[in-house]
Design an enzyme around this catalytic site. Structure first.
Site, PDB file in Angstrom:
ATOM      1  N   ASP A   1      -5.288  -4.952  10.663  1.00 54.88           N
ATOM      2  CA  ASP A   1      -5.458  -4.265   9.377  1.00 54.88           C
ATOM      3  C   ASP A   1      -5.062  -2.797   9.523  1.00 54.88           C
ATOM      4  O   ASP A   1      -5.762  -1.889   9.064  1.00 54.88           O
ATOM      5  CB  ASP A   1      -6.884  -4.407   8.852  1.00 54.88           C
TER       6      ASP A   1
ATOM      7  N   ASN B   1       0.847  -1.194   0.000  1.00 58.50           N
ATOM      8  CA  ASN B   1       0.000   0.000   0.000  1.00 58.50           C
ATOM      9  C   ASN B   1       0.883   1.243   0.000  1.00 58.50           C
ATOM     10  O   ASN B   1       0.898   2.025   0.953  1.00 58.50           O
ATOM     11  CB  ASN B   1      -0.913  -0.043   1.233  1.00 58.50           C
TER      12      ASN B   1
END
Length: 417
Positions: free
Chosen positions: A306, A96
């Site tokens: 997460d 990411n």
């Protein structure tokens, strides 16, 4: 670093010292002695903390930092420090970033940045080039560089042929393919769970159907290819049902659930707090019950924070335009310790390393010291003062939690608050 840990209660079911309070002597990163009481004739550093508990080092399978490209969200150095102070000795770092981690040199860069940290940074390379879902990334080259898995973070692979080829290709080197469980054409512009709450708030809904369709499709592809698939961050009862059936068929599938999806329902969005804008979205009580049961019976293999830092410019804006994501490393243990008993919480945090090819080290004489250090008793309200990340977008702000973390001993280093 040589250290003598005093009066530590061991929580490690694989250790002969499980549930015992002992002293632990560590020399050059190896546990050299464990006993009820140990002297310190060599004048090593002594670690003595209130109600100290130790376990095997914790692992988080889905962590994002930002660097390179989004350093305003989080840097690698501070992200790893945050992980250590949150009790994690190993993380899997998502692609990411900007540029996306989709080649060998990107993998090498991330590993080099983490070389001096006590936290073992395991790189997750992108599954497709630039995570666009069109062409496979350099999977084998990244694998040889040390990438542990391949995943387009929060990007569903819409083309089933791409995922099919990925599963077939990665099976040649036992590569772990991850597929985000969302059918994007069904989820559309949804910003929260599609249910009565989304209707009452006037927000576009992301239906559970979007997740179930993608999971069902991916499992059919897995059966066809005989590959190895990890489904990260499931959130619905139907996903649990589908994966449980697939495991009964002996398909090589694993999955994880975000900790916040076990803790909050979609009713938490009533104040339009963008910290609760998450992907997958928070669901309802029925889904939470199914997710917890899935953890109990082994259908769900992992929990994850997460962890996804988002800068204030992309969070403190109108709900529809805010980015998805919450940080979660700092609150992971306390949230699980609030939901479950401490033994279960620790077990959930130490499970699943084998899925990513990460070694586990039991707490025993002669073993490498890879330890999480914590106190399971204190109750407190989670505030910004408990956040070590550069970003503060936490769904757990103002939540009443139980248990605090001191830090870790790993890779021959001690890092505590």
């Amino acid at each position: 670093m040589n250290v003598l840990i005093k009066s530590a209660t061991v929580l490690d079911s694989s250790s002969e010292f499980h549930n015992q309070t002992v002293d632990i002597l560590i020399e050059k990163g190896v546990i050299t002695n464990i006993a009820k009481q140990l002297d310190n004739p060599k004048n090593y550093k002594t670690l003595s903390l209130p109600n100290l508990h130790v376990s095997q080092g914790w692992f988080d399978s889905s962590v994002s930092f930002g660097e390179p490209g989004y350093e305003e969200r989080e840097t690698i150095a501070n992200g790893l420090k945050t992980a250590a102070l949150s009790g994690f000795t190993a993380i899997a770092l998502n692609a990411n970033t900007n540029p996306v981690t989709d080649n060998k040199s990107s993998v090498n860069y991330l590993k080099a940045q983490a070389a001096n940290s006590p936290v073992n940074l395991n790189v997750v390379g992108a599954l497709t080039k630039q995570s666009k879902g069109e062409d496979l990334a350099e999977l084998f080259d990244m694998h040889t560089a040390g990438a542990k898995a391949f995943y387009d973070y929060q990007h569903a692979v819409s083309n089933p042929n791409v995922l099919k080829i990925a599963l077939q290709y990665a099976s040649n080197f036992d590569g772990l393919v991850c597929s985000f469980p969302q059918e994007s054409k069904i989820s559309g512009q949804g910003v929260m769970n599609e249910d009565i709450t989304s209707t009452s708030l006037g927000l576009k809904g992301n239906p559970p159907l979007a997740e179930a369709l993608q999971v069902a499709r991916d499992l059919y592809l897995l059966e066809y290819t005989n590959g190895k698939l990890h489904i990260p961050c499931i959130s619905t009862a139907e996903s649990v049902k589908l994966i449980k059936a697939a495991k009964k068929q002996h398909l090589n599938v694993t999955c994880s659930v975000p900790i916040h999806n076990l803790y909050f329902t979609d009713e938490a969005l009533h104040d339009f707090d963008t910290n609760f804008k998450l992907l997958p979205p928070l669901r309802n009580k029925k889904d939470i019950a199914a997710l917890k049961k899935g953890l109990e019976d082994g259908t769900i293999d992992l929990v994850t924070s997460d962890h996804n830092p988002i800068d204030i410019e992309h969070k403190k804006i109108e709900f529809d335009h805010a980015l998805f994501g919450t940080i979660g490393l700092e609150s992971a243990f306390s949230a699980l310790n609030t939901l479950f008993d401490t033994t279960t919480a620790v077990s959930l945090l130490t499970k699943g390393k084998s899925i990513y090819g990460i070694m586990q080290h039991t707490i025993a004489i002669g073993q490498t010291a890879d330890l999480s250090l914590f106190n399971p008793k204190p109750k407190y309200q989670f505030e910004t003062s408990h956040i070590h990340s550069c970003s503060s977008n936490s769904v757990f702000l103002k939540s009443e939690l139980k248990g605090t973390v001191y830090g870790v001993y790993a890779k021959g280093q001690l890092m505590v608050k």
